[in-house]
Design an enzyme around this catalytic site. Sequence first.
Site, mmCIF file in Angstrom:
data_model
loop_
_atom_site.group_PDB
_atom_site.id
_atom_site.type_symbol
_atom_site.label_atom_id
_atom_site.label_comp_id
_atom_site.label_asym_id
_atom_site.label_seq_id
_atom_site.Cartn_x
_atom_site.Cartn_y
_atom_site.Cartn_z
ATOM 1 N N GLY A 195 37.780 15.386 1.887
ATOM 2 C CA GLY A 195 38.614 14.205 1.679
ATOM 3 C C GLY A 195 37.941 13.213 0.742
ATOM 4 N N SER A 196 38.139 11.920 1.012
ATOM 5 C CA SER A 196 37.769 10.869 0.055
ATOM 6 C C SER A 196 36.273 10.684 -0.154
ATOM 7 C CB SER A 196 38.391 9.546 0.481
ATOM 8 O OG SER A 196 39.801 9.616 0.394
ATOM 9 N N THR A 197 35.409 11.193 0.746
ATOM 10 C CA THR A 197 33.979 11.109 0.466
ATOM 11 C C THR A 197 33.638 11.882 -0.806
ATOM 12 O OG1 THR A 197 33.661 12.926 2.050
ATOM 13 C CG2 THR A 197 33.129 10.697 2.816
ATOM 14 N N LYS A 242 35.226 11.746 -3.470
ATOM 15 C CA LYS A 242 35.513 10.901 -4.636
ATOM 16 C C LYS A 242 34.217 10.405 -5.285
ATOM 17 C CE LYS A 242 40.065 9.545 -2.914
ATOM 18 N NZ LYS A 242 40.865 8.533 -2.216
#
Length: 587
Positions: free
Chosen positions: A304-306, A308
């Site tokens: 997920g967003s980690t 990014k």
Amino acid sequence: MQRMKTFHKKKILVVFLICFSVLSFLIGRLGFLMLTQSEYYSEKAEQLHERERDIKAARGKIIDACGNVLAANKTVCTISVIHSQIKEPEKIIQILAKELEIPEEDVRKRVEKVSSIERVKTNVEKEVGDRIREYDLAGVKVDEDFKRYYPYGSLASKVLGFTGSDNQGIVGLEVKYDEVLQGEPGKILTLTDARGVELPDAGESRQEPVNGKNLHISLDANIQKYVEQAAYRVMQQKQADSVSIILMRPYNGEILAMVNVPEFDLNDPFTLNTDTSGMSAEEKQDALNRMWRNGCINDTYEPGSTFKIITAAAGLEEGVVSLKDRFSCPGFKIVEDRRIRCHKVGGHGAEDFVQGTMNSCNPVFIEVGLRLGIDNYYHYFEKFGLKGKTGVDLPGEAATIMHKKENMGQVELATVSFGQSFQITPMQLITTASSIINGGRRITPHFGVEVRDDEGTLYEKLQYPLGDQIVSEGTSETMRYILEQVVDGGSGKNAFLEGYHIGGKTATSETLPRSANKYISSFLGFAPASNPQVIGLCVINNPQGLYYGGIIAAPVIQDIYKNILPYLGVENDAPESTEEETEANNG
């Protein structure tokens, strides 16, 4: 007639010559053996009259960063019987069955078996072995042995691992460093007569074992205990399936703590920590294998967003995005024929790149990924070390599961850019993030630090040289600044800690199949932001109720840092208030 006599004489002569040749050969062979092979056959003869029993070597200890012994040895006994020396078999069967608490039928099979030596039971408590020795039973041998013992029980169970009945490592550090820890066994030699009965006056000779070396590791038991408590606390509060937390030094890869709850009892590793009723033998073995698995390195998940962090670093390094670049988020982004949503349904509106990161805005990172393009994204994916394994010194590390380059289209690129449609291990994620924020050098995560003996003599200092420069110092500094803003006022604000500058990134990802509505909440944070000394990753699997990483995972890291940063000597880096500021605040 004369001819017949001559014929018989020739036959006799031939027979004589053959017999003479054979006899000469045998005499020569005998002389050869007596003169040149006498020592060899003498040893063989002795071996026929020797009985050999092994003496296990004491396995080396595993010692933490503070000198605490995490894996030690406990003296136990091995009980054996020698059939040819037994005089009172029924008495032996009754006593051994009683003292060893095993069925008489099992003892009888071993006592009555005709063999040079037969083991009845290993890993017998020393007190029991001493009692059996006091009976002075002919044909019963009690040899002292070693059994692995873990003073802290379940602490770091999936990191340390355990040993089998043969004292060899099975999982974890025990198997990874087995050659260092196991030592060399010794032997007890006794002389016997032709019937195999030990000669009472011959005594015994011993070949002493060589003990294993001690493994000193970077894990700190005090930190591990606190992190484990924090993991159990959030698992119970959120009724989660499991929680994994890693704490590491981002500049050299030393792992301070690795928690995978629920853990298991290292002194009883074959007892499940879950209900076993109704399970078949095969199901129990599968459950044991799952219980022993180290989720931090053996399991992959959609980060997920980690993730990014990786997209942002690649975009900055390649120059396709800058801090002041402007974006617009209406709540979705259309890529080819797909409408890919942002987590905020109404959108974030106009924002720059720093704000997009603080908001964890999917459309912003989709745009960065598309600007990079498939070729460039794959280039950085490989450059950052994400295609391979981290090389952590634990067995069974899983590799990243990623689209093949030729199968990757614009939609796949878009989803990968914000951490979906591929899988990675928590260990790979924290290692890559460490390498991005530490100045840009790839590190190798590890526990092993050095090998010493019981006297403290250094045998080997384990080396883990820094790898390639994966991003520039400038990009690394920019990433630290951006991620500090995420905690200072963005999605990671629940990790904010008064007196410390912390950087980090939240994530909430949905597991497959999407219809199951199961989520993984996580937060990756480091401190101090300007010069990271510690980095942590918390992954909560299938929490119930609120499941956003910024709400439930970020506070876990914040609580851990609140307690361990002072312990590690990381000073409070908040600027001191001036007299004017104090008066203004009071006013």
